[in-house]
Design an enzyme around this catalytic site. Structure first.
Site, PDB file in Angstrom:
ATOM      1  N   HIS A 149     -52.598   0.606  95.839  1.00 17.06           N
ATOM      2  CA  HIS A 149     -53.351   1.121  94.690  1.00 17.06           C
ATOM      3  C   HIS A 149     -53.790  -0.001  93.750  1.00 17.06           C
ATOM      4  O   HIS A 149     -53.039  -0.923  93.442  1.00 17.06           O
ATOM      5  CB  HIS A 149     -52.598   2.239  93.961  1.00 17.06           C
TER       6      HIS A 149
ATOM      7  N   HIS B  47     -42.837  -1.963  86.338  1.00 13.86           N
ATOM      8  CA  HIS B  47     -43.388  -1.343  85.130  1.00 13.86           C
ATOM      9  C   HIS B  47     -43.023  -2.091  83.855  1.00 13.86           C
ATOM     10  O   HIS B  47     -42.878  -1.491  82.791  1.00 13.86           O
ATOM     11  CB  HIS B  47     -42.948   0.119  85.023  1.00 13.86           C
TER      12      HIS B  47
ATOM     13  N   GLU C 267     -53.018   5.619  90.541  1.00 19.05           N
ATOM     14  CA  GLU C 267     -51.757   6.125  91.104  1.00 19.05           C
ATOM     15  C   GLU C 267     -50.697   6.309  90.035  1.00 19.05           C
ATOM     16  O   GLU C 267     -49.891   7.234  90.083  1.00 19.05           O
ATOM     17  CB  GLU C 267     -51.248   5.162  92.183  1.00 19.05           C
ATOM     18  N   GLU C 268     -50.687   5.429  89.036  1.00 18.41           N
ATOM     19  CA  GLU C 268     -49.557   5.360  88.122  1.00 18.41           C
ATOM     20  C   GLU C 268     -49.464   6.517  87.136  1.00 18.41           C
ATOM     21  O   GLU C 268     -48.365   6.877  86.707  1.00 18.41           O
ATOM     22  CB  GLU C 268     -49.610   4.047  87.332  1.00 18.41           C
TER      23      GLU C 268
ATOM     24  N   ASP D  53     -46.617  -0.219  98.682  1.00 21.73           N
ATOM     25  CA  ASP D  53     -46.475  -0.018  97.231  1.00 21.73           C
ATOM     26  C   ASP D  53     -45.011  -0.132  96.819  1.00 21.73           C
ATOM     27  O   ASP D  53     -44.450   0.760  96.192  1.00 21.73           O
ATOM     28  CB  ASP D  53     -47.043   1.347  96.826  1.00 21.73           C
TER      29      ASP D  53
END
Length: 497
Positions: free
Chosen positions: A297, A452, A343-344, A380
């Protein structure tokens, strides 16, 4: 080396100066193999090409070049942002120059989120600032912020067991005991506090929630990530604390004192945004309508530059596809590279829930041709080496999977089993529609040190480990796209999760 399915044996020899692979195949008669259910349906020439490209990748690839370019020239890429749009144009330019077919952007509308300003502090009994970050999708506090008693729970189970009298009118802190694991399984278990914690607090009258970051590091860098609001609860602000700040709160609370804290956030939901999936293809020679997917992504959180999540996955799969294309080999099926958008976080307007926006949009846009999708794999989970392959396919497709295992073994990748439900996040909506599960599992023991956070940057990547990933994705794509097996288990192995 003899394969487990006893169809062939091969030996491969390589030198640094000449990438020469000699492959000797000892095929049993085709009819006998099919009768025994052991024929992977892949020609000796296709296997030889897969071995050659695999070994070539292990001598060095351009994957690091792609992730360096993406993270340097674009930087953070939140879903629906101008930076994410720039990343799509970056990808189209690169993929077009590489010579892929049907390079395009499939745009989709979405509802996004912006962080704004954020701050928190302990007011009493030991005044000090706290390192926090708002969770994706969180609402803001009132403009003046929230000042209230902070009640402490060791984990989500303790919060669930608490009565409303312990929570009402207070800010709530919730901890957890996440540990390092190779497969990342601890994330799924302890992540519940991030996804569901705010609504649990709100049902009991709480004003806001601060959670220990879902991470394994000891740095003063909080981990963001998406959260969700339940329909039966008010929306309250939700933030994550860095792990050292979480430790500090727990030490203060252990002294038996009343803790008062302040929280302020200006986070907001933003409607009418646009994201998109970037698609490029190596068209199939005999079955161009049948699709094998690889990808990662393009979007990232805003705190770092998204090198591990998921610039690495973009680079790994771009390079695997580029090397196959550059070899001149024409696969039987179409290999479709998808660089997923958003995606997040965020919400796809055609879906009832949030996250995986690019994956949901893809299923919606391709809903009339979903059964033409044979297999898929997404990178990912950072940039460390792949250590295991897992899948859940039909009995007919098992020989092809066993062939993959044989070709992956020289890369240090161990076989898993045929009971896996694991699949790349953006492929989850396709899996719910029927796509068989497949996963090339990367080593995740330090992934959640950086996940993150502002520390998700290029220096966390080791180029040689990217090369091993590229080699593995080449093997997957070459075998899945060149096997004559028709029944891969579409629909049978999917549980919708």
């Amino acid at each position: 080396m003899k394969s487990d399915n006893r169809i062939f044996c091969f030996s491969a020899s390589n030198t640094l100066n000449a990438l020469v692979a000699s492959v000797i195949f000892c095929w049993v008669p085709a009819a006998a193999a099919q009768e025994q259910g052991t024929d992977p349906g892949v020609s000796s020439a296709a296997i030889a090409q897969a071995v050659e490209l695999r070994d070539q990748a292990m001598q060095g690839t351009r994957a690091y070049e792609w992730v360096e370019s993406l993270t340097t020239e674009i930087g953070p890429r939140p879903g629906g942002s101008a930076a994410e749009a720039s990343a799509r144009q970056w990808a189209v330019k690169k993929l077009s120059a590489m010579g892929f077919s049907n390079v395009r952007i499939e745009t989709f509308p979405m509802i996004g989120w912006q962080r704004g300003e954020e701050e928190a502090a302990i007011l009493e009994p030991y005044p000090q600032p706290l390192a926090i970050t708002a969770l994706g999708g969180s609402v803001a506090t009132p403009p003046e912020g929230i000042e209230a008693e902070l009640v402490v729970f060791k984990d989500f189970a303790a919060l669930e067991a608490a009565g409303p009298d312990q929570v009402k009118g207070r800010l709530v802190y919730v901890g957890h005991q996440m540990q390092r694991t190779q497969d990342g399984s601890s994330y799924g278990f302890w992540g519940k506090v991030r996804w569901d914690g705010a609504s649990e607090v709100a049902r009991k009258g709480g004003l806001g929630i601060m959670i220990r970051s879902i991470g394994t590091d000891e740095h003063r860098m909080p981990h963001t990530g998406s959260m969700e609001y339940a329909m039966d609860a008010p929306k309250i602000p939700a933030v994550a604390l860095s792990n050292p700040d979480a430790d500090q709160i727990e030490r203060i609370a252990a002294r038996g004192v009343t803790v008062r804290a302040r929280l302020r956030s200006t986070a907001r939901v933003v409607e009418n945004l646009e994201s998109g999936n970037v698609i490029a293809e190596i068209p199939g020679r005999t079955h161009p309508e049948q699709i094998v997917i690889i990808g990662g992504h393009l979007d990232s959180w805003d705190l770092g530059t998204g090198a591990l999540d998921d610039g690495a996955g973009v680079a790994i799969t771009m390079e695997a596809a580029r090397m196959i294309l550059a070899s001149g080999w024409m696969p039987e099926r179409t290999i479709r590279l998808i660089l997923w958008g958003s995606e997040e976080g965020g919400v796809f307007e055609q879906a009832d829930d949030g996250g995986l926006v690019g994956g949901r949009a893809y299923v919606y846009a391709h809903r009339d041709e979903l059964e033409n999708h044979v297999m898929g794999a997404e990178s990912d989970f950072g940039a460390r080496r792949i250590w295991q392959v897992n899948y859940n396919v039909s009995d007919a497709a098992r020989p092809a999977m066993q062939l993959m295992e044989t070709l992956l073994a020289p890369l240090g990748i161990a076989p898993g089993d045929n009971q896996s439900s694991s699949i790349g996040p953006d492929l989850i909506p396709l899996k719910a529609a029927g796509l068989p599960a497949f996963s090339l599992a990367q080593d995740g023991r330090d992934y959640f040190d950086y996940h993150h956070t502002a520390d998700d940057v290029l220096s966390r990547i080791q180029p040689g480990q990217l090369d091993q990933n590229v080699a593995a994705y080449i093997v997957f794509a070459m075998i899945a796209a060149n096997s004559s097996i028709d029944d891969w288990g579409w629909g049978a192995a999917s549980d919708g999760n």
